[in-house]
Design a protein around this motif. Sequence first.
Motif, PDB file in Angstrom:
ATOM      1  N   ALA A   2      32.498  39.995  47.017  1.00 38.61           N
ATOM      2  CA  ALA A   2      34.069  40.368  46.756  1.00 38.61           C
ATOM      3  C   ALA A   2      34.193  41.716  46.097  1.00 38.61           C
ATOM      4  CB  ALA A   2      34.645  39.374  45.840  1.00 38.61           C
ATOM      5  N   THR A   5      37.957  44.667  41.345  1.00 41.38           N
ATOM      6  CA  THR A   5      39.356  45.109  41.152  1.00 41.38           C
ATOM      7  C   THR A   5      39.700  45.724  40.172  1.00 41.38           C
ATOM      8  OG1 THR A   5      39.778  42.818  40.249  1.00 41.38           O
ATOM      9  CG2 THR A   5      40.066  42.875  42.845  1.00 41.38           C
ATOM     10  N   CYS A   6      40.679  46.436  39.912  1.00 41.50           N
ATOM     11  CA  CYS A   6      41.116  47.173  38.824  1.00 41.50           C
ATOM     12  C   CYS A   6      41.679  46.433  37.720  1.00 41.50           C
ATOM     13  CB  CYS A   6      42.054  48.329  39.363  1.00 41.50           C
ATOM     14  SG  CYS A   6      43.174  49.247  37.705  1.00 41.50           S
ATOM     15  N   HIS A   9      45.391  46.697  37.719  1.00 43.85           N
ATOM     16  CA  HIS A   9      46.034  46.343  39.003  1.00 43.85           C
ATOM     17  C   HIS A   9      44.967  45.374  39.689  1.00 43.85           C
ATOM     18  CE1 HIS A   9      47.462  50.424  38.183  1.00 43.85           C
ATOM     19  NE2 HIS A   9      48.637  49.973  38.442  1.00 43.85           N
ATOM     20  N   ILE A  10      45.447  44.071  39.433  1.00 36.90           N
ATOM     21  CA  ILE A  10      44.370  43.128  39.734  1.00 36.90           C
ATOM     22  C   ILE A  10      43.971  42.857  41.405  1.00 36.90           C
ATOM     23  CG2 ILE A  10      44.446  41.943  37.470  1.00 36.90           C
ATOM     24  CD1 ILE A  10      46.012  39.849  38.572  1.00 36.90           C
ATOM     25  N   THR A  11      45.233  43.316  41.958  1.00 40.00           N
ATOM     26  CA  THR A  11      45.050  42.911  43.499  1.00 40.00           C
ATOM     27  C   THR A  11      44.386  44.381  44.152  1.00 40.00           C
ATOM     28  OG1 THR A  11      47.265  43.471  43.801  1.00 40.00           O
ATOM     29  CG2 THR A  11      46.875  41.221  43.430  1.00 40.00           C
ATOM     30  N   THR A  12      44.241  45.253  43.382  1.00 41.26           N
ATOM     31  CA  THR A  12      43.831  46.414  44.036  1.00 41.26           C
ATOM     32  C   THR A  12      42.245  46.792  43.848  1.00 41.26           C
ATOM     33  OG1 THR A  12      46.070  47.545  43.318  1.00 41.26           O
ATOM     34  CG2 THR A  12      44.162  48.948  44.163  1.00 41.26           C
ATOM     35  N   PRO A  13      41.476  47.256  44.856  1.00 43.84           N
ATOM     36  CA  PRO A  13      40.152  47.454  44.557  1.00 43.84           C
ATOM     37  C   PRO A  13      39.705  48.658  43.571  1.00 43.84           C
ATOM     38  CG  PRO A  13      40.456  47.094  46.815  1.00 43.84           C
ATOM     39  CD  PRO A  13      41.720  47.251  46.308  1.00 43.84           C
ATOM     40  N   CYS A  26      41.468  51.806  39.259  1.00 47.61           N
ATOM     41  CA  CYS A  26      41.669  51.895  40.810  1.00 47.61           C
ATOM     42  C   CYS A  26      42.067  53.570  40.898  1.00 47.61           C
ATOM     43  CB  CYS A  26      42.904  51.236  41.401  1.00 47.61           C
ATOM     44  SG  CYS A  26      44.264  51.444  40.893  1.00 47.61           S
TER      45      CYS A  26
END
Length: 217
Positions: A2, A5-6, A9-13, A26
């Motif tokens: 996996a 993540t940031c 911004h928990i949905t951004t790598p 990020c």
Amino acid sequence: MAAITCKYHITTPARWVCQHCQINFCANCIDPPKKDKLPPCPVCKADLTSLGTGNLVAPFWQRLGKFFIYPAYPGPLLLMFVLTAISFALVIIAIPLFSMLCLFIVGVVFMKYAYVVLEDTAHGHLVPRSITSEVLTEQIILPLKQIALMFALGAVQFTIFDIFGGVIAWLVYAITVLALPASTMVLAMEHSFFSAFNPILVGSVIQRIGLPYLIMV
């Protein structure tokens, strides 16, 4: 594996990590770094550590559908049409040495563009860049190294066949076919014929990719 993540911004790598604060950031959290300098952590001001583009780019087996969309963009589509038309015309003209030389040049240009696509998509750029003379001629030595690599592998194959016979030669051929995509990737990354011919480097690429590598084969 996996993606990391940031924190904010928990949905951004994540692109960067602060080893002191143990915080992942990020690209949106960090100002673009100056040339040859690492950006500072916005919390403690220590230099950040890059997580590499591998954390940002989805593995190829997760975006196979987009691979088939890529050649449908106007640039690649036009290039393939032009190169195909030239090849067809050369076959009709059928002037042996002239046609063979021109077809070789067409093949080299196509392979050079294939390397551009390989490098761009490896960095997550799934929309083709504009096709210019620079794109088609810069590092034109790469497809020539690819051709030299194929000849070298063929020479090894014939030598093994001559010394050990068919069974061993077929086994080596199977290994060669298995290793060829990884060898091409090493050549694209290192731009070195000897690196692409190095079984240790090629094996490490196969090991890092794991079972999805079989899709490439």
